[in-house]
Structure formats: C-alpha cells, structure tokens
Design an enzyme around this catalytic site. Structure first.
Site, mmCIF file in Angstrom:
data_model
loop_
_atom_site.group_PDB
_atom_site.id
_atom_site.type_symbol
_atom_site.label_atom_id
_atom_site.label_comp_id
_atom_site.label_asym_id
_atom_site.label_seq_id
_atom_site.Cartn_x
_atom_site.Cartn_y
_atom_site.Cartn_z
ATOM 1 N N THR A 10 0.811 -1.226 0.000
ATOM 2 C CA THR A 10 0.000 0.000 0.000
ATOM 3 C C THR A 10 0.841 1.272 0.000
ATOM 4 O O THR A 10 0.301 2.364 -0.184
ATOM 5 C CB THR A 10 -0.924 0.018 1.244
ATOM 6 O OG1 THR A 10 -0.110 -0.267 2.400
ATOM 7 C CG2 THR A 10 -2.020 -1.005 1.143
ATOM 8 N N GLY A 11 2.158 1.169 0.231
ATOM 9 C CA GLY A 11 3.007 2.353 0.383
ATOM 10 C C GLY A 11 3.459 2.948 -0.948
ATOM 11 O O GLY A 11 3.033 2.515 -2.028
ATOM 12 N N VAL A 13 6.428 2.910 -2.459
ATOM 13 C CA VAL A 13 7.167 1.974 -3.309
ATOM 14 C C VAL A 13 6.268 0.797 -3.693
ATOM 15 O O VAL A 13 6.289 0.327 -4.831
ATOM 16 C CB VAL A 13 8.448 1.484 -2.596
ATOM 17 C CG1 VAL A 13 9.182 0.452 -3.443
ATOM 18 C CG2 VAL A 13 9.368 2.659 -2.288
ATOM 19 N N CYS A 149 17.862 4.670 -2.733
ATOM 20 C CA CYS A 149 17.588 5.422 -3.965
ATOM 21 C C CYS A 149 18.647 6.479 -4.278
ATOM 22 O O CYS A 149 18.930 6.757 -5.446
ATOM 23 C CB CYS A 149 16.208 6.064 -3.886
ATOM 24 S SG CYS A 149 15.852 6.841 -2.317
ATOM 25 N N SER A 178 9.097 12.110 -2.324
ATOM 26 C CA SER A 178 8.577 10.740 -2.358
ATOM 27 C C SER A 178 9.587 9.749 -1.779
ATOM 28 O O SER A 178 9.212 8.641 -1.397
ATOM 29 C CB SER A 178 8.182 10.325 -3.780
ATOM 30 O OG SER A 178 9.296 10.379 -4.632
ATOM 31 N N LYS A 204 24.472 5.606 4.239
ATOM 32 C CA LYS A 204 24.080 4.581 3.258
ATOM 33 C C LYS A 204 24.827 4.789 1.953
ATOM 34 O O LYS A 204 25.336 3.840 1.346
ATOM 35 C CB LYS A 204 22.563 4.631 3.011
ATOM 36 C CG LYS A 204 21.756 4.042 4.144
ATOM 37 C CD LYS A 204 20.263 4.199 3.872
ATOM 38 C CE LYS A 204 19.463 3.926 5.137
ATOM 39 N NZ LYS A 204 18.108 4.452 5.093
ATOM 40 N N HIS A 241 15.753 12.106 -7.759
ATOM 41 C CA HIS A 241 16.855 12.633 -6.947
ATOM 42 C C HIS A 241 17.938 13.180 -7.885
ATOM 43 O O HIS A 241 18.454 12.452 -8.739
ATOM 44 C CB HIS A 241 17.461 11.532 -6.080
ATOM 45 C CG HIS A 241 16.559 11.023 -4.992
ATOM 46 N ND1 HIS A 241 15.376 11.621 -4.631
ATOM 47 C CD2 HIS A 241 16.710 9.954 -4.161
ATOM 48 C CE1 HIS A 241 14.825 10.947 -3.631
ATOM 49 N NE2 HIS A 241 15.605 9.929 -3.347
HETATM 50 N N1 NAP Z 1 10.345 5.933 -1.296
HETATM 51 C C1 NAP Z 1 11.514 5.679 -1.886
HETATM 52 O O1 NAP Z 1 11.930 6.385 -2.832
HETATM 53 C C2 NAP Z 1 12.367 4.531 -1.433
HETATM 54 C C3 NAP Z 1 13.517 4.270 -2.150
HETATM 55 C C4 NAP Z 1 14.331 3.191 -1.796
HETATM 56 C C5 NAP Z 1 13.971 2.405 -0.724
HETATM 57 N N2 NAP Z 1 12.852 2.682 -0.005
HETATM 58 C C6 NAP Z 1 12.527 1.788 1.135
HETATM 59 O O2 NAP Z 1 11.344 1.037 0.797
HETATM 60 C C7 NAP Z 1 10.588 0.788 1.965
HETATM 61 C C8 NAP Z 1 9.170 1.331 1.775
HETATM 62 O O3 NAP Z 1 9.214 2.736 1.603
HETATM 63 P P1 NAP Z 1 7.915 3.585 1.228
HETATM 64 O O4 NAP Z 1 8.459 4.899 0.829
HETATM 65 O O5 NAP Z 1 7.068 2.829 0.277
HETATM 66 O O6 NAP Z 1 7.152 3.648 2.664
HETATM 67 P P2 NAP Z 1 5.615 3.912 2.961
HETATM 68 O O7 NAP Z 1 4.984 4.714 1.898
HETATM 69 O O8 NAP Z 1 5.563 4.405 4.346
HETATM 70 O O9 NAP Z 1 4.946 2.420 2.921
HETATM 71 C C9 NAP Z 1 5.220 1.452 3.922
HETATM 72 C C10 NAP Z 1 4.480 0.150 3.627
HETATM 73 O O10 NAP Z 1 4.781 -0.794 4.669
HETATM 74 C C11 NAP Z 1 3.568 -1.194 5.343
HETATM 75 N N3 NAP Z 1 3.793 -1.323 6.782
HETATM 76 C C12 NAP Z 1 4.025 -0.340 7.686
HETATM 77 N N4 NAP Z 1 4.179 -0.876 8.923
HETATM 78 C C13 NAP Z 1 4.012 -2.212 8.795
HETATM 79 C C14 NAP Z 1 4.036 -3.308 9.710
HETATM 80 N N5 NAP Z 1 4.258 -3.134 11.013
HETATM 81 N N6 NAP Z 1 3.836 -4.554 9.216
HETATM 82 C C15 NAP Z 1 3.604 -4.756 7.897
HETATM 83 N N7 NAP Z 1 3.562 -3.754 6.980
HETATM 84 C C16 NAP Z 1 3.776 -2.497 7.418
HETATM 85 C C17 NAP Z 1 2.574 -0.080 5.049
HETATM 86 O O11 NAP Z 1 1.256 -0.602 5.174
HETATM 87 P P3 NAP Z 1 -0.006 0.283 5.686
HETATM 88 O O12 NAP Z 1 -0.469 1.099 4.500
HETATM 89 O O13 NAP Z 1 -0.996 -0.745 6.084
HETATM 90 O O14 NAP Z 1 0.484 1.121 6.817
HETATM 91 C C18 NAP Z 1 2.955 0.272 3.615
HETATM 92 O O15 NAP Z 1 2.407 -0.691 2.745
HETATM 93 C C19 NAP Z 1 11.332 1.435 3.127
HETATM 94 O O16 NAP Z 1 12.156 0.474 3.744
HETATM 95 C C20 NAP Z 1 12.181 2.502 2.430
HETATM 96 O O17 NAP Z 1 13.338 2.827 3.161
HETATM 97 C C21 NAP Z 1 12.023 3.712 -0.334
#
Ligand code: NAP
Length: 343
Positions: A10-11, A13, A149, A178, A204, A241
């Site tokens: 749902t997030g 990514v 990223c 984002s 990182k 970025h």
């Molecule tokens: N955004 C970027 O550009 C980017 C780039 C590289 C890496 N990342 C990494 O990718 C990962 C996700 O990032 P994001 O930006 O997509 O974060 P986000 O928008 O906050 O989404 C987090 C996701 O994890 C779920 N979640 C949260 N707490 C949880 C729990 N206790 N148990 C199971 N699921 C849980 C959320 O579900 P709900 O909707 O139910 O809360 C949601 O689906 C992170 O580790 C981040 O560091 C992100």
C-alpha cells in the site's frame, strides 16, 4: 508465469511495484501484504492510490494479507518487499527460512556480508553470494537487496569512472519528497524549504557504494576502497533525486573521457533494463528532475554538466527514486533472479 507477492503493497514503493508488475510479461501478482491496519481489506480500500496510471482492476480486488509467513500462499515464487526496514528486519529472514525468495528495497541487511546488494547492470556476479548465504543460514529461500535510492543514482556513473581508477567521490544530493514515503515529510516542513539532513542517508551512500563497486571472488566480497562522502538534502520536488558529484581518479581524465565512459556503460537484456543505461546531456543545465526523471522509462540514469576539476571531474546525475531507485530496481533484481535460476 512466476507468481509474485508484494510486501508493503500500500506504500509509495509498493504502489510503484504494482504499477510495474501488473503488466509484466513474466510476473503475475498473486499476493499483497501490508500492516495489520490494512489486512483483511480489499487493496482498493486499503491503498490510497496515488500513482498517475489507474489502479489495476484485478489487483484492486485482491484482499490485503498480514505480513507474516503463515499468510503467504505456498505457490508464491518470489516476494518483492517494500516494508519499513524495522519490519523487514523482523519478517524477511523468517520468509527466507520458510523458503521464499525475497527481492527487497528495505535498508535492513543491505550491508550483511552474505546478502547481495545488486544493480544488475553493474554487479550481477554478486548474486552468487546467495550460495554463501544458503550455506551459512541453511535457507531454502534467499534475500537480495537493491541499494538506497540516492546510492543508485550516483553509483552507475562512479562505476563508469572507475575504469580510470576511482579514488574519491563526494556527493551532494537534492532528494525528492517521495523518497521519504507517504508519511515521510509534511507539507509544513518542505514547502518553501530545503531540509539539509536526511537521517542515515549519508552513511548509506558511503557504505553501499563501496559494496556495490566491490569485487566478488566467489567466496568473499572485497569492498572498493574509494573514499566516498555524502551530504543529503530534501528538496520540494515530487520524484527524482538530483545529485552533484565530485570524483577523483588515479589516471588523468577529461570531461570528454568521463562522458564517453558513461555513455558506453552497458545495459542488460532484462525486461526492465533501459536501452541506454546512462544518458549524458550536453546542455549544462540538464538533467533536471521534472524534465529528465523518466529517461529510459524511469529506469535510466541521467548525467550532465560534466567539467574537469584539478584532479578529476564534476557533474550532476539524476534518477527516478521510486522507479530506478526502488520499485524498478527490485523488479530488475527479480528478473535477474529468474534469469539466473534462483527462482
Ligand atoms: N520511497 C523511496 O523512494 C524509497 C527508495 C528506496 C527504498 N525505499 C525503502 O522502501 C521501503 C518502503 O518505503 P515507502 O516509501 O514505500 O514507505 P511507505 O509509503 O511508508 O509504505 C510502507 C508500507 O509498509 C507497510 N507497513 C508499515 N508498517 C508495517 C508493519 N508493522 N507490518 C507490515 N507492513 C507495514 C505499510 O502498510 P499500511 O499502509 O498498512 O500502513 C505500507 O504498505 C522502506 O524500507 C524505504 O526505506 C524507499
């Protein structure tokens, strides 16, 4: 068809993963998970869809499951993880132990000695670390990571310059909102502002770059000894970025040499590989996030503004952080896992 699941679907990514996986010719989405708040609801209901393309109907009707090995169907071949790192740290090893192959975005375990951290165009040979991982951990499954990223934006260009003996890379980032996820940065913090610190991000870039550029001899990974230093800024762009890089090499290098080395950096034949891995712009004011984040359908890296300094070159580079920097990177790793027979 490879049956795949998305953890953290749902997030920010997770939604990009769905956007890339739904029309994918080799993968079929068969399982979605998120937090307990979302579990039990339909994806349409649980995910606040924020992607520019419509939510795929067949995915929208799937139920969101708990993020727990017991909730994942046995016929899933490959899991893409976009969980918060604290959750990934807890759940991913259990999933690998239960036999699942996991291609993960989360930062946990990226620097573990037996976990491949891969950008397929650069270091697909590092995937053989999985033999070491399975020997040491006794897993039937496997864990592969893509880098942060901001790391993924600069490292392809640094790898190209390494043919001249990379010694130093100093990186200043201008990172899109984002990158912090949907709840990462509030509008009150970022509108009319720049945040000159992103917790943990500098480290990182510094450590992941050396691992990515390292040499794997079939048993151990020797990290590159370049001196990498980074300073990270959050800026009010949505996606993409942009990074300023100062690189020094042991051999003399001109701006033209650097541009040629970047242009010649090879791509791969995988479904999500861009035709041109690094696109080098001649215009001094490119690349720009709004204009250039979709190079190579969001999977390319853009560079420009190349000029010589006293000991090397200075330039700017750019990549789409949730495509090349996250979801797309993980899908590409998934394609590599399939191609190399790990799935
Ligand atoms: N955004 C970027 O550009 C980017 C780039 C590289 C890496 N990342 C990494 O990718 C990962 C996700 O990032 P994001 O930006 O997509 O974060 P986000 O928008 O906050 O989404 C987090 C996701 O994890 C779920 N979640 C949260 N707490 C949880 C729990 N206790 N148990 C199971 N699921 C849980 C959320 O579900 P709900 O909707 O139910 O809360 C949601 O689906 C992170 O580790 C981040 O560091 C992100």
């Amino acid at each position: 068809m490879t049956h795949v699941g998305v953890l953290g679907a749902t997030g920010a990514v997770g939604q990009r993963l769905i956007q890339l996986l739904d029309p994918h010719p080799e993968f079929e989405i068969a399982c979605l998970t998120a937090s307990d708040d979302s579990a039990g609801r339909s994806y349409r209901d649980a995910a606040k869809w924020r992607i520019e393309t419509p939510i795929p109907d067949d995915v929208a009707d799937l139920d969101v499951r708990e993020t727990d090995p017991a909730a994942i169907p046995d016929d899933i071949d490959l899991l893409f993880s976009s969980l918060p790192s604290s959750v990934g740290e807890r759940v991913e090893p259990d999933l690998c132990e239960a036999g699942y192959v996991v291609s993960s975005n989360s930062s946990n375990a990226r620097m573990a000695d037996d976990v491949p951290l891969t950008i397929p165009e650069l270091n697909h040979d590092h995937l053989d670390l999985l033999k070491v991982q399975r020997d040491e951990r006794g897993w039937d499954g496997a864990l592969v990571k893509n880098p942060n990223c901001s790391t993924i934006t600069a490292v392809p260009t640094l790898a190209a310059l390494d043919t001249f003996g990379l010694e130093t890379a100093h990186v200043a980032t201008l990172q899109a909102v984002s990158g912090g996820g949907y709840s990462g940065v509030t509008s009150m913090e970022i509108i009319d502002n720049v945040l000159p610190h992103i917790g943990g991000e500098e480290e990182k870039i510094e450590t992941e770059s050396r691992k990515l550029l390292g040499n794997f001899d079939g048993a151990e990974l020797d990290h590159h000894d370049a001196d990498v230093a980074a300073s990270c800024n959050r800026v009010p762009t949505l996606d993409g970025h942009l990074e300023n890089v100062w690189a020094e090499t042991s051999e003399a290098i001109t701006a033209e040499d650097a541009a040629t080395a970047m242009r010649e950096a090879p791509s791969l034949d995988l479904h999500s590989s861009p035709d041109q891995f690094i696109e080098v712009f001649e215009e001094p004011d490119r690349p720009q996030p709004r204009l250039d984040r979709m190079v190579g359908d969001g999977m390319g890296v853009a560079a420009g503004g190349l000029r010589e300094t006293s000991n090397g070159v200075q330039y700017n580079c750019l990549a789409h952080n949730t495509l090349r920097g996250a979801a797309g990177a993980s899908v590409l790793n998934g394609e590599l896992l399939v191609e190399q027979g790990w799935v």
